[in-house]
Design a protein around this motif. Sequence first.
Motif, short mmCIF file in Angstrom:
data_model
loop_
_atom_site.label_atom_id
_atom_site.label_comp_id
_atom_site.label_asym_id
_atom_site.label_seq_id
_atom_site.Cartn_x
_atom_site.Cartn_y
_atom_site.Cartn_z
N ILE A 113 12.91 8.47 3.75
CA ILE A 113 14.05 7.82 3.28
C ILE A 113 14.99 8.53 2.44
CG2 ILE A 113 14.88 5.94 1.76
CD1 ILE A 113 12.09 4.62 2.65
N ALA A 114 14.22 9.72 1.89
CA ALA A 114 15.39 10.56 0.78
C ALA A 114 16.13 11.54 1.71
CB ALA A 114 14.48 11.57 0.05
N VAL A 115 15.58 11.99 2.96
CA VAL A 115 16.40 12.67 3.82
C VAL A 115 17.58 12.05 4.25
CG1 VAL A 115 16.31 13.98 5.93
CG2 VAL A 115 14.65 14.47 4.37
N MET A 116 16.98 10.84 4.97
CA MET A 116 18.16 9.77 5.47
C MET A 116 19.36 9.40 4.82
SD MET A 116 16.26 7.42 8.32
CE MET A 116 14.34 7.11 7.49
N PHE A 117 18.94 9.24 3.42
CA PHE A 117 20.00 8.90 2.30
C PHE A 117 20.72 10.10 1.83
CE2 PHE A 117 19.12 4.27 1.88
CZ PHE A 117 20.49 3.87 1.54
N ASP A 118 20.52 11.20 2.46
CA ASP A 118 21.25 12.26 1.94
C ASP A 118 22.03 12.76 3.42
OD1 ASP A 118 22.37 14.87 1.81
OD2 ASP A 118 21.03 15.03 -0.14
N LYS A 119 23.15 12.63 3.71
CA LYS A 119 23.88 12.82 5.01
C LYS A 119 23.68 14.33 5.16
CE LYS A 119 26.84 8.65 4.87
NZ LYS A 119 26.11 8.25 3.86
N ARG A 120 23.72 15.28 4.06
CA ARG A 120 23.62 16.62 4.42
C ARG A 120 22.27 17.01 5.05
NH1 ARG A 120 25.41 17.33 -1.69
NH2 ARG A 120 23.43 16.13 -1.55
N ARG A 121 21.34 16.36 4.26
CA ARG A 121 19.87 16.96 4.71
C ARG A 121 19.72 16.19 6.13
NH1 ARG A 121 15.86 15.12 0.26
NH2 ARG A 121 14.48 16.45 1.96
N ALA A 122 19.98 15.19 6.42
CA ALA A 122 19.74 14.34 7.51
C ALA A 122 20.46 15.13 8.73
CB ALA A 122 20.31 13.09 7.61
N HIS A 123 21.60 15.52 8.48
CA HIS A 123 22.33 16.59 9.58
C HIS A 123 21.67 17.75 9.72
CE1 HIS A 123 25.67 18.85 11.16
NE2 HIS A 123 26.31 17.94 11.67
N ALA A 124 21.18 18.29 8.79
CA ALA A 124 20.38 19.56 9.06
C ALA A 124 19.22 19.41 9.51
CB ALA A 124 20.26 20.51 7.62
N ARG A 125 18.50 18.13 9.69
CA ARG A 125 17.25 17.97 10.08
C ARG A 125 17.57 17.64 11.77
NH1 ARG A 125 12.32 14.35 8.02
NH2 ARG A 125 12.24 16.06 6.57
N LEU A 126 18.61 16.79 11.98
CA LEU A 126 18.86 16.79 13.20
C LEU A 126 19.23 17.91 14.14
CD1 LEU A 126 20.76 13.38 12.85
CD2 LEU A 126 18.41 13.31 13.72
N THR A 127 20.20 18.61 13.51
CA THR A 127 20.45 19.98 13.99
C THR A 127 19.24 20.94 14.21
OG1 THR A 127 22.69 20.01 12.71
CG2 THR A 127 21.91 21.86 13.74
N ALA A 128 18.32 20.95 13.36
CA ALA A 128 17.24 21.73 13.70
C ALA A 128 16.51 21.39 14.72
CB ALA A 128 16.43 21.83 12.28
N ALA A 129 16.49 19.97 15.10
CA ALA A 129 15.52 19.35 16.37
C ALA A 129 16.39 19.50 17.58
CB ALA A 129 15.34 18.09 15.73
N GLY A 130 17.70 19.96 17.49
CA GLY A 130 18.55 20.00 18.77
C GLY A 130 19.05 18.52 19.04
N VAL A 131 19.10 17.82 18.29
CA VAL A 131 19.77 16.47 18.36
C VAL A 131 21.30 16.78 18.21
CG1 VAL A 131 20.12 14.15 17.61
CG2 VAL A 131 17.92 14.99 17.46
N PRO A 132 22.09 16.34 19.30
CA PRO A 132 23.48 16.37 19.13
C PRO A 132 24.25 15.90 18.03
CG PRO A 132 22.98 15.04 20.95
CD PRO A 132 21.68 15.59 20.56
N VAL A 133 24.88 16.46 17.17
CA VAL A 133 25.69 16.06 15.99
C VAL A 133 26.98 16.66 15.88
CG1 VAL A 133 23.56 15.44 14.64
CG2 VAL A 133 24.79 17.57 14.64
N PRO A 134 28.05 15.79 15.35
CA PRO A 134 29.33 16.70 15.09
C PRO A 134 29.05 17.76 14.22
CG PRO A 134 29.45 14.44 14.59
CD PRO A 134 27.90 14.50 14.55
N ARG A 135 30.01 18.77 14.36
CA ARG A 135 29.82 20.17 13.40
C ARG A 135 30.20 19.68 12.02
NH1 ARG A 135 34.98 24.30 13.96
NH2 ARG A 135 34.46 25.83 12.34
N ALA A 136 29.47 20.24 11.13
CA ALA A 136 29.81 20.04 9.84
C ALA A 136 30.00 21.18 9.11
CB ALA A 136 28.65 19.26 9.24
N LEU A 137 30.62 21.11 7.90
CA LEU A 137 30.94 22.26 7.12
C LEU A 137 29.82 22.77 6.57
CD1 LEU A 137 34.13 21.30 5.01
CD2 LEU A 137 34.05 23.23 6.87
N GLY A 138 28.96 22.18 6.05
CA GLY A 138 27.56 22.60 5.45
C GLY A 138 28.08 23.08 4.17
N GLY A 139 27.04 23.30 3.04
CA GLY A 139 27.32 23.83 1.61
C GLY A 139 27.98 22.87 0.84
#
Length: 374
Positions: A113-139
């Motif tokens: 839940i902590a990851v899902m409620f942090d859009k930055r961490r959720a995006h990073a986890r999805l990216t690492a798993a190869g799930v297609p997501v929009p490009r993000a700035l990061g940082g």
Amino acid sequence: MTVRLTVLGNPGHRRVTLFAAAARAAGLPEPAVLPWLDVLRGRYRLPEGGLLRIESPGEEPEVDRLLRGPALGPGYAPTRVEGTAVWYTGVMAALRGLATRPGVRLLGDPEEIAVMFDKRRAHARLTAAGVPVPRALGGEVTGWEHLRERLAEAGLHRVFVKPAHGSSASGVMALEFGPRGQLQATTSVELADGGLHNSLRVRRYRTEREVAAIVDGLAPDGLHVEQWIPKASQAGRSADLRVVVVAGRATHAVVRTSAQPMTNLHLGGTRGSIEQVREAAGPGWPALLETAERAAACFPGSPMVGVDVLPTAGWRRALVGEVNAFGDLLPNLTGLPGGPAEGLDTYGAQLAALTAPSPSSPATTDHQITEPAR
């Protein structure tokens, strides 16, 4: 033996009452309710045994005041958009505290839940798993001037700027720069009384002073900035999907359409036709659902994940916009035809998954609930 359910939620709210109704319909005992307010105040007793379902703490004024009031001070108002970082910290501390209590069995993993409620961490986890997501700035983005610099460096001219811990599109801004430097921000944020307020009316800002005030006001809580993906359309309106994944399977889907960049139903979006989507996607329809299931698989300790799927033009492929720990409030929506939850609402589907006998066990009729795998 029947295991009793307790719901951590706000008594009398729709999420709690709809889940209780689904339990009664399934022939299960009425779930007990553990109020969020009591947990946050540290004055509560847990019912003996059973499983504890975690519900959203949202839409309860006293809960919100307890979480965000100290940070916003005398200017606190429930409509204020700021203060999401301290809200997040308080909610997660409460869930982690519950998880350490002896004998407590949670339906849902607080750390997920902590990851899902942090859009930055959720995006990073999805990216690492190869799930297609929009490009993000990061940082980190420290404010408006910093955001402008980073967008120019990245060559991004149309983005969504989102509070990292926000929900229901609160504070979300669709930001675009024209070829001659024109600026437009579409958002439900209203600048009023020296603060940022959530409004049910989507408005547009075109002056840098106004846009800077919003970004600078939200930046201290953390921002997630991602590319604005042109989405598919239905009946001339922008469209996306909220897909509910229960026990790894996509069980429910609702089409959300809007004339605005944000498709949230409370901001003027309307439900579209899932039949038309299936027809438009054709053989690509299973892939849209599979994209949602791949996103949910990144959170194996969560029995339900709500996934916002962003189909591209033509409905042939999709990206994942967000994952939602409490994305199952979809009244009057039954399961997808031919799916595992046909005829059930989102809560009934979750109860059916809990009460299903394990593959190695014989069928049972006394509604024995099995814990989700950890």
